[in-house]
Design a protein around this motif. Structure first.
Motif, PDB file in Angstrom:
ATOM      1  N   ILE A  16      12.939  30.149  61.443  1.00  0.00           N
ATOM      2  CA  ILE A  16      12.379  28.879  60.975  1.00  0.00           C
ATOM      3  C   ILE A  16      12.469  27.832  62.081  1.00  0.00           C
ATOM      4  N   ARG A  17      13.614  27.769  62.742  1.00  0.00           N
ATOM      5  CA  ARG A  17      13.810  26.775  63.821  1.00  0.00           C
ATOM      6  C   ARG A  17      12.879  27.006  65.005  1.00  0.00           C
ATOM      7  N   LYS A  18      12.386  28.217  65.177  1.00  0.00           N
ATOM      8  CA  LYS A  18      11.426  28.490  66.255  1.00  0.00           C
ATOM      9  C   LYS A  18      10.070  27.848  65.964  1.00  0.00           C
ATOM     10  N   HIS A  19       9.801  27.577  64.693  1.00  0.00           N
ATOM     11  CA  HIS A  19       8.484  27.079  64.278  1.00  0.00           C
ATOM     12  C   HIS A  19       8.485  25.608  63.864  1.00  0.00           C
ATOM     13  N   PHE A  20       9.631  25.087  63.483  1.00  0.00           N
ATOM     14  CA  PHE A  20       9.695  23.727  62.957  1.00  0.00           C
ATOM     15  C   PHE A  20      10.864  22.957  63.555  1.00  0.00           C
ATOM     16  N   ILE A  21      10.668  21.667  63.727  1.00  0.00           N
ATOM     17  CA  ILE A  21      11.770  20.762  64.038  1.00  0.00           C
ATOM     18  C   ILE A  21      12.297  20.289  62.684  1.00  0.00           C
ATOM     19  N   LEU A  22      13.543  20.551  62.414  1.00  0.00           N
ATOM     20  CA  LEU A  22      14.113  20.244  61.103  1.00  0.00           C
ATOM     21  C   LEU A  22      14.770  18.872  61.116  1.00  0.00           C
ATOM     22  N   SER A  23      14.649  18.178  60.000  1.00  0.00           N
ATOM     23  CA  SER A  23      15.233  16.844  59.874  1.00  0.00           C
ATOM     24  C   SER A  23      16.669  16.909  59.371  1.00  0.00           C
ATOM     25  N   GLY A  24      17.043  18.027  58.772  1.00  0.00           N
ATOM     26  CA  GLY A  24      18.366  18.157  58.175  1.00  0.00           C
ATOM     27  C   GLY A  24      18.370  17.887  56.683  1.00  0.00           C
ATOM     28  N   ASP A  25      17.198  17.558  56.139  1.00  0.00           N
ATOM     29  CA  ASP A  25      17.095  17.221  54.720  1.00  0.00           C
ATOM     30  C   ASP A  25      16.273  18.257  53.942  1.00  0.00           C
ATOM     31  N   GLU A  26      16.025  19.405  54.557  1.00  0.00           N
ATOM     32  CA  GLU A  26      15.146  20.402  53.948  1.00  0.00           C
ATOM     33  C   GLU A  26      15.869  21.258  52.901  1.00  0.00           C
ATOM     34  N   LEU A  27      15.054  21.761  52.003  1.00  0.00           N
ATOM     35  CA  LEU A  27      15.456  22.843  51.103  1.00  0.00           C
ATOM     36  C   LEU A  27      14.688  24.069  51.547  1.00  0.00           C
ATOM     37  N   PHE A  28      15.281  25.236  51.359  1.00  0.00           N
ATOM     38  CA  PHE A  28      14.619  26.487  51.721  1.00  0.00           C
ATOM     39  C   PHE A  28      14.749  27.452  50.558  1.00  0.00           C
ATOM     40  N   CYS A  29      13.659  28.071  50.202  1.00  0.00           N
ATOM     41  CA  CYS A  29      13.688  29.128  49.205  1.00  0.00           C
ATOM     42  C   CYS A  29      13.566  30.452  49.949  1.00  0.00           C
ATOM     43  N   TYR A  30      14.496  31.332  49.703  1.00  0.00           N
ATOM     44  CA  TYR A  30      14.412  32.675  50.269  1.00  0.00           C
ATOM     45  C   TYR A  30      14.735  33.639  49.144  1.00  0.00           C
ATOM     46  N   ILE A  54       9.755  30.615  44.642  1.00  0.00           N
ATOM     47  CA  ILE A  54      10.449  31.830  44.185  1.00  0.00           C
ATOM     48  C   ILE A  54       9.435  32.822  43.627  1.00  0.00           C
ATOM     49  N   GLU A  55       8.526  32.326  42.816  1.00  0.00           N
ATOM     50  CA  GLU A  55       7.488  33.195  42.249  1.00  0.00           C
ATOM     51  C   GLU A  55       6.577  33.743  43.341  1.00  0.00           C
ATOM     52  N   GLN A  56       6.186  32.899  44.280  1.00  0.00           N
ATOM     53  CA  GLN A  56       5.304  33.341  45.365  1.00  0.00           C
ATOM     54  C   GLN A  56       5.951  34.445  46.198  1.00  0.00           C
ATOM     55  N   GLN A  57       7.246  34.380  46.368  1.00  0.00           N
ATOM     56  CA  GLN A  57       7.965  35.346  47.205  1.00  0.00           C
ATOM     57  C   GLN A  57       8.412  36.584  46.442  1.00  0.00           C
ATOM     58  N   SER A  58       8.138  36.648  45.167  1.00  0.00           N
ATOM     59  CA  SER A  58       8.730  37.680  44.307  1.00  0.00           C
ATOM     60  C   SER A  58       8.382  39.117  44.691  1.00  0.00           C
ATOM     61  N   LYS A  59       7.257  39.332  45.319  1.00  0.00           N
ATOM     62  CA  LYS A  59       6.882  40.712  45.669  1.00  0.00           C
ATOM     63  C   LYS A  59       7.474  41.161  46.999  1.00  0.00           C
ATOM     64  N   ASN A  60       7.519  40.272  48.000  1.00  0.00           N
ATOM     65  CA  ASN A  60       8.064  40.652  49.309  1.00  0.00           C
ATOM     66  C   ASN A  60       8.424  39.385  50.083  1.00  0.00           C
ATOM     67  N   THR A  61       9.666  38.984  49.962  1.00  0.00           N
ATOM     68  CA  THR A  61      10.130  37.737  50.566  1.00  0.00           C
ATOM     69  C   THR A  61       9.936  37.725  52.074  1.00  0.00           C
ATOM     70  N   GLN A  62      10.322  38.777  52.742  1.00  0.00           N
ATOM     71  CA  GLN A  62      10.240  38.810  54.200  1.00  0.00           C
ATOM     72  C   GLN A  62       8.798  38.677  54.680  1.00  0.00           C
ATOM     73  N   SER A  63       7.869  39.401  54.061  1.00  0.00           N
ATOM     74  CA  SER A  63       6.458  39.305  54.442  1.00  0.00           C
ATOM     75  C   SER A  63       5.907  37.908  54.167  1.00  0.00           C
ATOM     76  N   TRP A  64       6.311  37.329  53.043  1.00  0.00           N
ATOM     77  CA  TRP A  64       5.874  35.977  52.705  1.00  0.00           C
ATOM     78  C   TRP A  64       6.302  35.013  53.797  1.00  0.00           C
ATOM     79  N   TRP A  65       7.572  35.075  54.204  1.00  0.00           N
ATOM     80  CA  TRP A  65       8.063  34.166  55.237  1.00  0.00           C
ATOM     81  C   TRP A  65       7.367  34.396  56.566  1.00  0.00           C
ATOM     82  N   GLU A  66       7.105  35.618  56.921  1.00  0.00           N
ATOM     83  CA  GLU A  66       6.397  35.897  58.182  1.00  0.00           C
ATOM     84  C   GLU A  66       5.040  35.208  58.190  1.00  0.00           C
TER      85      GLU A  66
END
Length: 94
Positions: A16-30, A54-66
């Motif tokens: 995630i850090r490779k793609h975004f500059i984080l503010s420190g206030d984020e939530l992450f669903c995995y 959570i619903e969107q990632q329900s079939k394959n979390t890793q592929s969704w994040w990629e």
């Protein structure tokens, strides 16, 4: 479905850090867990936003994040419905 929360970082935080500059206030669903490393107060609208992910990632979390990290169009297609649900929830408390 009860929401599972963790105050840790998600398992893919380095990617995630490779793609975004984080503010420190984020939530992450995995998968079925919402990661809340900043200990943000989880209001109903935020919870409902993350429930969409959570619903969107329900079939394959890793592929969704990629896809989410690489493809801006896919990311928008996932964030728009989550923000719509968040907005509809927040309207109830105005």
């Amino acid at each position: 479905m009860p929401i599972i929360t963790s105050n840790d970082w998600p398992p893919n935080i380095e990617e995630i850090r490779k793609h975004f500059i984080l503010s420190g206030d984020e939530l992450f669903c995995y998968g079925k867990t919402v990661y809340n490393p900043s200990h943000k107060f989880l209001t109903p609208d935020l919870i409902n936003h993350e429930m969409v992910h959570i619903e969107q990632q329900s079939k394959n979390t890793q592929s969704w994040w990629e896809l989410y990290l690489k493809d801006k169009v896919f990311r928008a297609s996932q964030e728009i419905p989550a923000h719509q649900v968040q907005y509809q929830t927040a309207k109830q408390y105005i």
